[in-house]
Design a protein around this motif. Structure first.
Motif, PDB file in Angstrom:
ATOM      1  N   GLY A  53       0.779  -1.230   0.000  1.00  0.00           N
ATOM      2  CA  GLY A  53       0.000   0.000   0.000  1.00  0.00           C
ATOM      3  C   GLY A  53       0.810   1.279   0.000  1.00  0.00           C
ATOM      4  O   GLY A  53       0.244   2.362   0.081  1.00  0.00           O
ATOM      5  N   GLU A  54       2.118   1.174  -0.093  1.00  0.00           N
ATOM      6  CA  GLU A  54       2.880   2.429  -0.127  1.00  0.00           C
ATOM      7  C   GLU A  54       3.153   2.824  -1.573  1.00  0.00           C
ATOM      8  O   GLU A  54       2.972   2.049  -2.517  1.00  0.00           O
ATOM      9  N   SER A  55       3.603   4.077  -1.683  1.00  0.00           N
ATOM     10  CA  SER A  55       3.890   4.582  -3.008  1.00  0.00           C
ATOM     11  C   SER A  55       5.328   5.080  -2.994  1.00  0.00           C
ATOM     12  O   SER A  55       5.671   5.940  -2.184  1.00  0.00           O
ATOM     13  N   HIS A 212      -2.688   7.966  -8.444  1.00  0.00           N
ATOM     14  CA  HIS A 212      -2.715   8.164  -7.005  1.00  0.00           C
ATOM     15  C   HIS A 212      -4.035   7.669  -6.415  1.00  0.00           C
ATOM     16  O   HIS A 212      -4.048   6.943  -5.416  1.00  0.00           O
ATOM     17  N   SER A 213      -5.135   8.023  -7.073  1.00  0.00           N
ATOM     18  CA  SER A 213      -6.437   7.638  -6.517  1.00  0.00           C
ATOM     19  C   SER A 213      -6.651   6.129  -6.643  1.00  0.00           C
ATOM     20  O   SER A 213      -7.206   5.492  -5.755  1.00  0.00           O
ATOM     21  N   GLN A 215      -4.286   3.928  -6.576  1.00  0.00           N
ATOM     22  CA  GLN A 215      -3.415   3.327  -5.566  1.00  0.00           C
ATOM     23  C   GLN A 215      -4.092   3.356  -4.196  1.00  0.00           C
ATOM     24  O   GLN A 215      -4.090   2.377  -3.472  1.00  0.00           O
ATOM     25  N   ALA A 216      -4.714   4.501  -3.916  1.00  0.00           N
ATOM     26  CA  ALA A 216      -5.377   4.642  -2.619  1.00  0.00           C
ATOM     27  C   ALA A 216      -6.583   3.709  -2.536  1.00  0.00           C
ATOM     28  O   ALA A 216      -6.800   3.025  -1.530  1.00  0.00           O
ATOM     29  N   LYS A 217      -7.361   3.678  -3.608  1.00  0.00           N
ATOM     30  CA  LYS A 217      -8.604   2.923  -3.579  1.00  0.00           C
ATOM     31  C   LYS A 217      -8.349   1.417  -3.526  1.00  0.00           C
ATOM     32  O   LYS A 217      -8.993   0.686  -2.796  1.00  0.00           O
ATOM     33  N   ASN A 219      -5.552   0.079  -2.609  1.00  0.00           N
ATOM     34  CA  ASN A 219      -4.514  -0.198  -1.622  1.00  0.00           C
ATOM     35  C   ASN A 219      -3.385  -1.027  -2.232  1.00  0.00           C
ATOM     36  O   ASN A 219      -2.938  -2.015  -1.677  1.00  0.00           O
ATOM     37  N   TYR A 235       2.959  12.515  -4.879  1.00  0.00           N
ATOM     38  CA  TYR A 235       2.459  11.188  -5.223  1.00  0.00           C
ATOM     39  C   TYR A 235       3.215  10.046  -4.577  1.00  0.00           C
ATOM     40  O   TYR A 235       2.846   8.897  -4.754  1.00  0.00           O
ATOM     41  N   ASN A 237       5.327   8.256  -1.088  1.00  0.00           N
ATOM     42  CA  ASN A 237       5.650   8.298   0.321  1.00  0.00           C
ATOM     43  C   ASN A 237       7.152   8.276   0.528  1.00  0.00           C
ATOM     44  O   ASN A 237       7.684   8.959   1.375  1.00  0.00           O
TER      45      ASN A 237
END
Lengths: 337, 442
Positions: A53-55, A212-213, A215-217, A219, A235, A237
């Motif tokens: 879940g990280e970027s 980005h979205s 990735q967030a959605k 996970n 974008y 971490n």
């Protein structure tokens, strides 16, 4: 997926999604097919973990080995030594079908969206291909999943997009199709190799926001490779700075951007063009010279021939280890000794 | 609109392409008609010659040519005893039968031969037949008499005694205007009266008089009385299927091998390249001649050899050059990244990319194989049983057709060959302009 789902991440497992240990990817250079001229050390001793879940962003000049690293993670290049460990197993030990299953778990977004789409297939076919490869036989299911990912990348109406051929789409639309294709097999890792560098400035932010979205959605872990430090902050971490096949600095994004430790990172950050009127008034210090040859890299610290803090007898003789000058901020430079 | 449909639409803008497609359509129609009208087995049977053609003249030209030049060539006339008014007279132990075979001769040209076919049924004693020729001016010529077997043939034109007696070969002498040195024929009512003596009660006799003309059908006949139409019709499906199969066989295998070499690289590529180079200097025609002479001249074996030698043809070099840059194409990398296997990448991602460039080449390749088959046949290596255009040409050459003035024998198959070549070439060149847009500006 129906097959014995060997995937980089199955829900519920803790620990890193992917561990890279002392990875080397070298390419042999030959003349006339048999004379060995040496090796291009594209990736030369890289170690890191990717968490779920990280970027993360891999940053560096062209030719620093970022793309080779990405391809090694995708299983497109065999590591010369070292290993990529996923689910407790090294990529090099996987059988053909296991490797295929692993690949289903890694999405790949390339730099040139037009080149990344076969020009003789329409979008429907392009999206069907990965599913056919991975044994989804039902046409209805393929169609449903294709429509679903198209919606996810905000390409609509699907009825209009599906029968189109790549040349009928705009650059931004093409890249959305590439992203949709990467998402089809529900990967847990998405590798984006300079996903916006070939796009018009106007659509770059849209695509980055989309990634980005998603990735967030979903996970999922997003590893994107870029040479553009200015967009990284929003974008990613974590940042890995690469130079001549090695990671020379890694840290949380804000820490790294605000307190760069390695002289190379400092120079890289200094080279970012801020929209600041004062820029016109002074000349920046940019390290002289060119990125080193990967065929014959300089000994010890790869950066020493260009480094303003070069210490003779140390930097050109011993490899710098990873120092931790700040908390959770590593830099491979003898300055931190 | 898909690129393929778009290209088809563009094709309709080239008149040459339309004409080419029309020509190909005509050939395909002829081929279908041939296969439907004369089944394969029947075609082979007919082409073997002999009995089926006994009513045809030898080396007769096409009727329409004669008509075109306002000629007055005689057609073949067949008079059957079934239609004649047969008179019978019984005597002790047998019968006497008089069969008048009468016909109307309209031409001033001489026929090309006269045959009398006699069928008789008897136990032991052969019937005896005396033959009398009636000319329009009322004169009668005795043609002699002889005993007839069950299936007998009297070839007046090959009767040397008769020829010596009449001063000229029978089919000329019997039709000539009297006292004119055999310069032209006399039209009018002719007749051949057969006076048959049957020595048994139950004996039967029937006869058929054939006066062979000098023109026959649309295509004429050859030296074995075979109607050339059979060969010209059946040559079409043979030529088209040979050309198509050879073109498909060589193109597809060559393409797949080239793509596999490019994709696997290293030693696979090296082996393919060396094999190609060796194959490029092998002479195709002499090898085919050798296979034909030593082994078999079956057209399907020839097709196999042509394809086998065509696999590693120079085309591999061309396809390799086109495919090499594609090897590194991002979409192929993407395909590998989602797990596509080698075969899938070669067949689905590499080959389709160069297919458009290939189609024009493929279309123009078809007639070259049609010509190759004709060349082989002309060298005497044609299929021994199948009628083909090349074999017609071979027969014509062997019989010195042009020396004897049988132009139709050479021209008809040659025109069909050229028609085929032209049709495919016109379509191929138009396709080339559509699929290779760089040529379009020229």
């Amino acid at each position: 997926m129906s097959e014995s789902a060997f995937r980089p991440a199955s829900a519920g497992t803790s620990g890193p999604l992917l561990s890279v240990r002392d990875l080397h990817t070298w390419f042999e250079l030959r003349q006339w097919g048999f004379l060995r001229l040496g090796h291009v050390r594209a990736v030369d001793g890289v170690t890191f973990d990717l968490k779920r879940g990280e970027s993360v962003a891999f940053v560096g000049e062209s030719g620093c080995g970022k793309s080779s690293l990405a391809r090694t993670l995708l299983g497109l290049h065999r590591p010369t030594s070292g290993e990529v460990v996923s689910e407790g197993r090294s990529l090099g030990t996987l059988s053909g079908s296991e490797l295929k299953a692993y690949r289903a778990g890694v999405g790949y977004v390339q730099q040139d969206p037009y080149g990344a789409l076969p020009p003789f297939m329409n979008v429907r076919r392009i999206l069907a291909e990965p599913m056919i490869v991975h044994g989804i036989r039902s046409r209805e299911e393929r169609e449903a999943r294709a429509r679903q990912v198209l919606e996810e990348v905000r390409l609509s109406p699907a009825d209009e997009i599906l029968p189109k051929f790549p040349h009928m789409l705009s650059g931004g639309q093409q890249q959305r199709v590439v992203i949709a294709r990467a998402l089809l097999l529900e990967p847990s890792l998405l590798i984006a190799d300079e996903p916006v560098s070939m796009l018009d400035a106007s659509v770059r932010v849209e695509i980055l926001n989309l990634l980005h979205s998603i990735q967030a959605k979903r996970n999922l872990t997003l590893a994107f490779i870029t040479h553009d430090l200015s967009t990284v902050r929003h974008y990613a971490n974590r940042i890995f700075v690469m130079y001549a096949g090695r990671i020379i600095e890694q840290a949380e994004v804000n820490d790294l951007l605000e307190h760069p430790q390695h002289p190379y990172t400092q120079a890289l950050l200094a080279a970012i063009a801020d929209p600041d009127a004062d820029n016109a008034k002074h000349q920046r210090d940019v390290p002289a010279g060119e990125p080193p040859s990967l065929l014959n890299p300089p000994p010890a610290c790869r950066f020493h021939p260009r480094c303003p803090h070069f210490m003779a007898g140390l930097c050109d003789e011993e490899d710098p280890p990873d120092f931790e000058p700040r908390r959770r901020h590593w830099s491979a430079c003898w300055l931190h000794r | 609109m898909s690129p393929w449909r778009e290209r088809l639409r563009q094709l309709s803008r080239y008149p040459s392409a339309i004409a080419g497609m029309g020509m190909i359509a005509v050939l395909v129609a002829i081929a279908i008609y041939a296969v439907v009208a004369i089944p394969y087995g029947q075609a082979l049977e007919l082409w073997r010659g002999g009995e089926p053609w006994r009513l045809n003249p030898v080396n007769a030209g096409p009727v329409w040519v004669d008509r075109l030049f306002g000629g007055d060539m005689p057609r073949t006339i067949v008079v059957d005893s079934d239609e004649a008014e047969v008179e019978e007279e019984r005597f002790d132990g047998g019968r006497m039968v008089r069969i008048p075979l009468e016909f109307d001769y309209e031409s001033t040209g001489f026929p090309s031969g006269i045959n009398l076919f006699v069928r008789s049924a008897f136990e032991e004693s052969e019937p005896f037949v005396r033959m009398t020729w009636h000319r329009p001016d009322g004169e009668e010529i005795q043609l002699g008499g002889r005993a007839m077997s069950r299936q007998d043939r009297v070839s007046f034109s090959q009767d040397w005694t008769l020829e010596r007696r009449l001063g000229e070969v029978a089919h000329v002498a019997l039709f000539a205007v009297p006292d004119e040195q055999f310069e032209r024929a006399q039209p009018g009512e002719y007749g051949l009266t057969l006076d048959a003596i049957l020595f048994e009660e139950d004996a039967e006799i029937a006869a058929e008089l054939v006066v062979y003309g000098r023109v026959h059908g649309i295509a004429g006949t050859d030296h074995q009385r075979r109607d050339l139409m059979v060969a010209l019709l059946w040559g079409t499906p043979v030529a088209l299927s040979f050309g198509l199969l050879a073109a498909v066989g060589t193109t597809i295998t060559t393409l797949i091998i080239a793509a596999a070499g490019v994709w696997y690289g290293r030693w696979v590529d090296a082996v393919i390249q060396r094999l190609t180079e060796v194959n490029m200097i092998l002479p195709l025609l002499p090898i085919l001649v050798m296979v034909g002479t030593l082994y078999s001249t079956s057209i399907w074996l020839m097709l196999g050899v042509v394809i086998a030698l065509g696999i590693f043809s120079a085309g591999i070099k061309m396809y390799r050059a086109m495919l090499l840059p594609m090897r590194e194409a991002p979409y192929i990398e993407a395909a590998r990244a989602y797990g596509a296997g080698n075969a899938r990448i070669i067949l689905r991602y590499m080959i389709p990319r160069i297919l458009p460039v290939l189609i024009p080449t493929f279309v123009t390749l078809i007639p070259t194989f049609v010509f190759l088959e004709a060349s082989l046949a002309l060298l005497g290596l044609g299929d021994p049983v199948l009628p083909t255009w090349g074999k017609v040409l071979n027969d014509a050459q062997a019989q010195s057709a042009l020396y004897h003035g049988f132009y139709y024998w050479v021209i008809a198959p040659a025109v069909l060959l050229m028609f085929t070549g032209l049709g495919f070439a016109m379509l191929g060149f138009a396709l080339d302009r559509i699929f290779n847009p760089r040529l379009r500006a020229v």
